[in-house]
Design a protein around this motif. Structure first.
Motif, PDB file in Angstrom:
ATOM      1  N   ILE A   1       0.877  -1.183   0.000  1.00  0.00           N
ATOM      2  CA  ILE A   1       0.000   0.000   0.000  1.00  0.00           C
ATOM      3  C   ILE A   1       0.906   1.221   0.000  1.00  0.00           C
ATOM      4  CG2 ILE A   1      -1.796   1.283   1.206  1.00  0.00           C
ATOM      5  CD1 ILE A   1      -2.813  -1.395   0.276  1.00  0.00           C
ATOM      6  N   ALA A   2       0.869   2.002  -1.090  1.00  0.00           N
ATOM      7  CA  ALA A   2       1.738   3.178  -1.179  1.00  0.00           C
ATOM      8  C   ALA A   2       1.247   4.293  -0.272  1.00  0.00           C
ATOM      9  CB  ALA A   2       1.813   3.673  -2.621  1.00  0.00           C
ATOM     10  N   ALA A   3      -0.061   4.542  -0.258  1.00  0.00           N
ATOM     11  CA  ALA A   3      -0.627   5.622   0.558  1.00  0.00           C
ATOM     12  C   ALA A   3      -2.138   5.500   0.547  1.00  0.00           C
ATOM     13  CB  ALA A   3      -0.200   6.988   0.022  1.00  0.00           C
ATOM     14  N   VAL A   4      -2.758   6.080   1.568  1.00  0.00           N
ATOM     15  CA  VAL A   4      -4.213   6.243   1.605  1.00  0.00           C
ATOM     16  C   VAL A   4      -4.488   7.721   1.854  1.00  0.00           C
ATOM     17  CG1 VAL A   4      -6.375   5.598   2.711  1.00  0.00           C
ATOM     18  CG2 VAL A   4      -4.530   3.916   2.520  1.00  0.00           C
ATOM     19  N   THR A   5      -5.307   8.317   0.996  1.00  0.00           N
ATOM     20  CA  THR A   5      -5.559   9.750   1.061  1.00  0.00           C
ATOM     21  C   THR A   5      -7.050  10.020   1.037  1.00  0.00           C
ATOM     22  OG1 THR A   5      -3.528  10.076  -0.228  1.00  0.00           O
ATOM     23  CG2 THR A   5      -4.983  11.979   0.036  1.00  0.00           C
ATOM     24  N   ALA A   6      -7.495  10.916   1.906  1.00  0.00           N
ATOM     25  CA  ALA A   6      -8.872  11.400   1.846  1.00  0.00           C
ATOM     26  C   ALA A   6      -8.923  12.532   0.827  1.00  0.00           C
ATOM     27  CB  ALA A   6      -9.330  11.884   3.220  1.00  0.00           C
ATOM     28  N   THR A   7      -9.591  12.287  -0.310  1.00  0.00           N
ATOM     29  CA  THR A   7      -9.585  13.267  -1.391  1.00  0.00           C
ATOM     30  C   THR A   7     -10.856  13.161  -2.208  1.00  0.00           C
ATOM     31  OG1 THR A   7      -8.399  14.017  -3.374  1.00  0.00           O
ATOM     32  CG2 THR A   7      -8.329  11.670  -2.903  1.00  0.00           C
ATOM     33  N   ASP A   8     -11.416  14.296  -2.589  1.00  0.00           N
ATOM     34  CA  ASP A   8     -12.581  14.340  -3.480  1.00  0.00           C
ATOM     35  C   ASP A   8     -13.731  13.465  -2.986  1.00  0.00           C
ATOM     36  OD1 ASP A   8     -11.400  16.122  -5.234  1.00  0.00           O
ATOM     37  OD2 ASP A   8     -10.515  14.532  -6.461  1.00  0.00           O
ATOM     38  N   GLY A   9     -13.936  13.412  -1.681  1.00  0.00           N
ATOM     39  CA  GLY A   9     -15.063  12.675  -1.123  1.00  0.00           C
ATOM     40  C   GLY A   9     -14.884  11.176  -1.058  1.00  0.00           C
ATOM     41  N   VAL A  10     -13.667  10.676  -1.282  1.00  0.00           N
ATOM     42  CA  VAL A  10     -13.402   9.243  -1.176  1.00  0.00           C
ATOM     43  C   VAL A  10     -12.124   9.033  -0.382  1.00  0.00           C
ATOM     44  CG1 VAL A  10     -14.503   8.773  -3.404  1.00  0.00           C
ATOM     45  CG2 VAL A  10     -12.019   9.103  -3.301  1.00  0.00           C
ATOM     46  N   LEU A  11     -11.896   7.790   0.029  1.00  0.00           N
ATOM     47  CA  LEU A  11     -10.621   7.389   0.593  1.00  0.00           C
ATOM     48  C   LEU A  11      -9.880   6.633  -0.509  1.00  0.00           C
ATOM     49  CD1 LEU A  11     -11.785   6.204   4.126  1.00  0.00           C
ATOM     50  CD2 LEU A  11     -10.594   8.328   3.553  1.00  0.00           C
ATOM     51  N   LEU A  12      -8.821   7.228  -1.018  1.00  0.00           N
ATOM     52  CA  LEU A  12      -8.089   6.695  -2.156  1.00  0.00           C
ATOM     53  C   LEU A  12      -6.937   5.828  -1.668  1.00  0.00           C
ATOM     54  CD1 LEU A  12      -7.544   6.628  -5.224  1.00  0.00           C
ATOM     55  CD2 LEU A  12      -6.064   8.628  -4.885  1.00  0.00           C
ATOM     56  N   VAL A  13      -6.979   4.537  -2.007  1.00  0.00           N
ATOM     57  CA  VAL A  13      -5.949   3.576  -1.626  1.00  0.00           C
ATOM     58  C   VAL A  13      -5.084   3.303  -2.853  1.00  0.00           C
ATOM     59  CG1 VAL A  13      -5.477   1.300  -0.669  1.00  0.00           C
ATOM     60  CG2 VAL A  13      -7.540   2.544   0.031  1.00  0.00           C
ATOM     61  N   GLU A  14      -3.814   3.651  -2.788  1.00  0.00           N
ATOM     62  CA  GLU A  14      -2.913   3.472  -3.917  1.00  0.00           C
ATOM     63  C   GLU A  14      -2.152   2.160  -3.769  1.00  0.00           C
ATOM     64  OE1 GLU A  14      -0.631   7.049  -4.966  1.00  0.00           O
ATOM     65  OE2 GLU A  14      -1.851   8.109  -3.478  1.00  0.00           O
ATOM     66  N   VAL A  15      -2.392   1.258  -4.714  1.00  0.00           N
ATOM     67  CA  VAL A  15      -1.708  -0.033  -4.760  1.00  0.00           C
ATOM     68  C   VAL A  15      -0.778   0.008  -5.968  1.00  0.00           C
ATOM     69  CG1 VAL A  15      -1.980  -2.541  -4.880  1.00  0.00           C
ATOM     70  CG2 VAL A  15      -3.699  -1.149  -3.704  1.00  0.00           C
ATOM     71  N   PRO A  16       0.533   0.205  -5.766  1.00  0.00           N
ATOM     72  CA  PRO A  16       1.416   0.523  -6.883  1.00  0.00           C
ATOM     73  C   PRO A  16       1.864  -0.664  -7.728  1.00  0.00           C
ATOM     74  CG  PRO A  16       2.657   0.527  -4.841  1.00  0.00           C
ATOM     75  CD  PRO A  16       1.222   0.286  -4.469  1.00  0.00           C
ATOM     76  N   THR A  17       1.727  -1.886  -7.234  1.00  0.00           N
ATOM     77  CA  THR A  17       2.231  -3.033  -7.988  1.00  0.00           C
ATOM     78  C   THR A  17       1.088  -3.740  -8.704  1.00  0.00           C
ATOM     79  OG1 THR A  17       1.947  -4.660  -6.229  1.00  0.00           O
ATOM     80  CG2 THR A  17       3.938  -3.305  -6.163  1.00  0.00           C
ATOM     81  N   ASP A  18       1.478  -4.686  -9.583  1.00  0.00           N
ATOM     82  CA  ASP A  18       0.463  -5.452 -10.314  1.00  0.00           C
ATOM     83  C   ASP A  18       0.176  -6.802  -9.657  1.00  0.00           C
ATOM     84  OD1 ASP A  18       2.786  -6.783 -10.817  1.00  0.00           O
ATOM     85  OD2 ASP A  18       2.667  -6.682 -13.000  1.00  0.00           O
ATOM     86  N   ALA A  19       0.621  -6.981  -8.436  1.00  0.00           N
ATOM     87  CA  ALA A  19       0.422  -8.256  -7.748  1.00  0.00           C
ATOM     88  C   ALA A  19      -1.047  -8.467  -7.398  1.00  0.00           C
ATOM     89  CB  ALA A  19       1.265  -8.302  -6.472  1.00  0.00           C
ATOM     90  N   PHE A  20      -1.463  -9.733  -7.448  1.00  0.00           N
ATOM     91  CA  PHE A  20      -2.789 -10.171  -6.995  1.00  0.00           C
ATOM     92  C   PHE A  20      -3.927  -9.463  -7.736  1.00  0.00           C
ATOM     93  CE2 PHE A  20       0.107 -10.878  -3.393  1.00  0.00           C
ATOM     94  CZ  PHE A  20       0.040 -12.262  -3.360  1.00  0.00           C
ATOM     95  N   THR A  21      -3.728  -9.233  -9.033  1.00  0.00           N
ATOM     96  CA  THR A  21      -4.859  -8.819  -9.855  1.00  0.00           C
ATOM     97  C   THR A  21      -5.949  -9.889  -9.774  1.00  0.00           C
ATOM     98  OG1 THR A  21      -3.449  -7.577 -11.366  1.00  0.00           O
ATOM     99  CG2 THR A  21      -5.599  -8.235 -12.198  1.00  0.00           C
ATOM    100  N   GLU A  22      -5.533 -11.144  -9.789  1.00  0.00           N
ATOM    101  CA  GLU A  22      -6.450 -12.260  -9.564  1.00  0.00           C
ATOM    102  C   GLU A  22      -6.241 -12.787  -8.154  1.00  0.00           C
ATOM    103  OE1 GLU A  22      -8.756 -12.822 -11.723  1.00  0.00           O
ATOM    104  OE2 GLU A  22      -7.849 -11.355 -13.083  1.00  0.00           O
ATOM    105  N   ALA A  23      -7.228 -13.504  -7.657  1.00  0.00           N
ATOM    106  CA  ALA A  23      -7.150 -14.032  -6.292  1.00  0.00           C
ATOM    107  C   ALA A  23      -6.029 -15.048  -6.171  1.00  0.00           C
ATOM    108  CB  ALA A  23      -8.480 -14.670  -5.911  1.00  0.00           C
ATOM    109  N   PRO A  24      -5.316 -15.037  -5.056  1.00  0.00           N
ATOM    110  CA  PRO A  24      -4.294 -16.072  -4.850  1.00  0.00           C
ATOM    111  C   PRO A  24      -4.941 -17.441  -4.688  1.00  0.00           C
ATOM    112  CG  PRO A  24      -4.625 -14.788  -2.849  1.00  0.00           C
ATOM    113  CD  PRO A  24      -5.421 -14.112  -3.928  1.00  0.00           C
ATOM    114  N   ASP A  25      -4.152 -18.469  -4.875  1.00  0.00           N
ATOM    115  CA  ASP A  25      -4.663 -19.835  -4.738  1.00  0.00           C
ATOM    116  C   ASP A  25      -5.313 -20.020  -3.371  1.00  0.00           C
ATOM    117  OD1 ASP A  25      -3.654 -20.368  -7.233  1.00  0.00           O
ATOM    118  OD2 ASP A  25      -1.863 -21.418  -6.511  1.00  0.00           O
ATOM    119  N   GLY A  26      -6.492 -20.618  -3.400  1.00  0.00           N
ATOM    120  CA  GLY A  26      -7.180 -20.924  -2.154  1.00  0.00           C
ATOM    121  C   GLY A  26      -8.119 -19.839  -1.663  1.00  0.00           C
TER     122      GLY A  26
END
Length: 329
Positions: A146-171
């Motif tokens: 998790i790079a950062a979480v910011t309260a902005t424009d009426g939402v809580l923006l969670v920045e996930v900088p990598t491409d890991a776990f685009t799909e669910a992990p096994d199990g």
């Protein structure tokens, strides 16, 4: 070549969508406010509810300063019952997974102290960056940056900088993926003390996480379907206590707003009593207090609080339970 919208533009579009979702939710909630079902028959109220992970189909109107319905004091927010012992850092509520009635996975709340930005650090605890104090709890997340979480424009923006776990992990089942995202939503709304939509921003990956789309804001799913129906706030796991009596606080939604608490050593019951919560009707948990005698009790024991089970175990999956291991001096 496909042109990608800038992160700022995407956030603004999502903020607009979030505003529409929240406005519609409030309107639906206002229409259905009189249709509450008692928790003694949760199945009748919950069968049409989607699995946790997305937006609640018909959110019930609540105090906007109490987004998750789990604050200890009416009219305050989920973070305001945090420990105030003067320790360094900021106490934040973090939601972890655990076993509910019948072994169904639900969320439990636990307070942790963090240094730095509370939103970001709380999200990192959920996303595999820490361990719950209670060994009965766990996170459903694999280790995700998790790079950062910011309260902005009426939402809580969670920045996930990598491409890991685009799909669910096994199990990881689809329900577990949805509940993992609810860990994040409930935690961040608890820290922010507001029912703010959560946007997951994937800068270097398709708009998916654990196989679920992230191109729309996430709302908190229904509390009675997502949270364990009893949660002990104090004493916390591992606390050392003393005195003539043990003061207990927590939140619950139990039949007739009451349920039992016990002090146990193994299977031996050392003390027993009951708690009385402030209410029990509605899609939230309500504060309770209880007190158990400590006369003659020393050493490591288990505090166990439950929801009431009118059937005595003959019907349904049984009561919701939360336990804390403490030491009495």
């Amino acid at each position: 070549m496909t042109l990608l919208a800038s992160p700022t533009r995407r956030v603004r579009r999502r903020a607009g969508a979030a505003a529409v979702v929240v406005a519609g939710a409030l309107a639906l909630g206002a229409c259905s406010a009189g249709d509450q079902a008692p928790v003694s028959d949760p199945t009748g109220q919950e069968t049409a509810t989607p699995e946790p992970g997305g937006e609640p189909s018909e959110p019930e109107p609540t105090d906007p300063t109490d987004p998750t319905g789990t604050s200890e004091t009416p009219g305050t927010s989920p973070g305001t019952d945090a420990p105030t012992d003067g320790a360094a850092g900021t106490a934040v509520p973090v939601y972890f997974a655990g076993d509910g009635p019948g072994g169904r996975t639900v969320l439990f709340r636990e307070f942790h102290r963090v240094e730095g930005d509370p939103l970001t650090e709380a999200a990192r605890l959920v996303a595999g960056g820490g361990q719950p104090d209670d060994p009965d709890y766990r996170t459903l997340w694999p280790a995700v940056d998790i790079a950062a979480v910011t309260a902005t424009d009426g939402v809580l923006l969670v920045e996930v900088p990598t491409d890991a776990f685009t799909e669910a992990p096994d199990g990881m089942s689809r329900r577990e993926a949805r509940l993992a995202l609810q860990q994040l939503v409930y935690t961040l709304q608890g820290v922010q003390q507001d029912r703010v939509p959560v946007v997951v921003e994937r800068t270097d990956a398709p708009p998916r996480l654990f196989g679920l789309p992230t191109d729309a804001p996430f709302e908190a799913a229904r509390a009675l379907r997502t949270l364990n129906l009893v949660s002990i706030t104090s004493p916390a796991e591992g606390d050392t206590v003393s005195g003539d009596a043990l003061a207990i606080t927590g939140v619950a939604n139990s039949v007739e707003a009451s349920g039992p608490c016990r002090i146990l050593r193994g299977r031996e019951e050392l003390a027993a009593g009951g708690y009385q919560a402030e209410a029990w009707m509605g899609n939230r948990l309500f504060p309770f207090e209880a007190e158990l005698p400590l006369d003659g009790i020393t050493g490591e024991v288990t505090l166990r609080c439950e929801t009431d089970d009118p059937s005595g175990g003959t019907e349904g999956p049984g009561p919701a339970v939360d336990t804390k291991t403490i030491t009495v001096r």
